[in-house]
Motif scaffolding. Sequence first.
Motif, PDB file in Angstrom:
ATOM      1  N   ALA A   1       0.369  -2.187  12.517  1.00  0.00           N
ATOM      2  CA  ALA A   1       0.655  -2.366  11.086  1.00  0.00           C
ATOM      3  C   ALA A   1       0.174  -1.185  10.235  1.00  0.00           C
ATOM      4  O   ALA A   1       0.963  -0.608   9.482  1.00  0.00           O
ATOM      5  N   PRO A   2      -1.099  -0.784  10.345  1.00  0.00           N
ATOM      6  CA  PRO A   2      -1.527   0.360   9.513  1.00  0.00           C
ATOM      7  C   PRO A   2      -0.875   1.679   9.927  1.00  0.00           C
ATOM      8  O   PRO A   2      -0.656   2.546   9.081  1.00  0.00           O
ATOM      9  N   LEU A   3      -0.520   1.803  11.211  1.00  0.00           N
ATOM     10  CA  LEU A   3       0.127   3.047  11.652  1.00  0.00           C
ATOM     11  C   LEU A   3       1.531   3.157  11.065  1.00  0.00           C
ATOM     12  O   LEU A   3       1.992   4.242  10.723  1.00  0.00           O
ATOM     13  N   ARG A   4       2.196   2.009  10.915  1.00  0.00           N
ATOM     14  CA  ARG A   4       3.537   2.016  10.335  1.00  0.00           C
ATOM     15  C   ARG A   4       3.490   2.526   8.898  1.00  0.00           C
ATOM     16  O   ARG A   4       4.382   3.226   8.441  1.00  0.00           O
ATOM     17  N   GLU A   5       2.392   2.168   8.192  1.00  0.00           N
ATOM     18  CA  GLU A   5       2.253   2.634   6.812  1.00  0.00           C
ATOM     19  C   GLU A   5       1.884   4.111   6.748  1.00  0.00           C
ATOM     20  O   GLU A   5       2.217   4.799   5.798  1.00  0.00           O
TER      21      GLU A   5
END
Length: 172
Positions: free
Chosen positions: A111-115
């Motif tokens: 999730a944070p990597l996608r952002e």
Amino acid sequence: MRCPYCRHADSRVVDSREAEDGQIIRRRRSCPECGRRFTTVEEAVLAVVKRSGVTEPFSRSKIIAGVRKACQGRPVDEDAIAVLAQKVEETVRARGAAELPSHEVGLAILAPLRELDEVAYLRFASVYRSFDSLQDFEREIAALRAAANRPASATQHQAAPSQGERAAEPVG
Ligand SMILES: [Zn+2]
């Protein structure tokens, strides 16, 4: 705890302090033999259970290494990766479990990597979720496009839990 200066087998705690929101405790210790003082840090061990069944301690530097690899050649700086790794650690520790399967750590990274960077995310997801066809990529890219159309405030809320949510976490 053995004295790091004179190797005396015992020491006395003279002060205990919580740090990092109660996740660690620092103890100031005094050696009765040489009188010198030193600090120890106590932290609950979070064990990660790998697919093979082998257990190893959670390591933030491993997260950083994995994410750095996915970010190769991308405009992502080290600070952003360090922040991401910290977020991942907070997410998995917030579950309150003493051990967790490695795939949950992977999920917490996605999730944070996608952002942070969509290309790095695709790289990481393709390995982590074992993409084996073009359709897997197409599905993921479609999901990314759909997410990009969502209002930014919704994703921000997901990334940063409010104070109220933190307070509701079980302690200990
Ligand atoms: Zn000593």
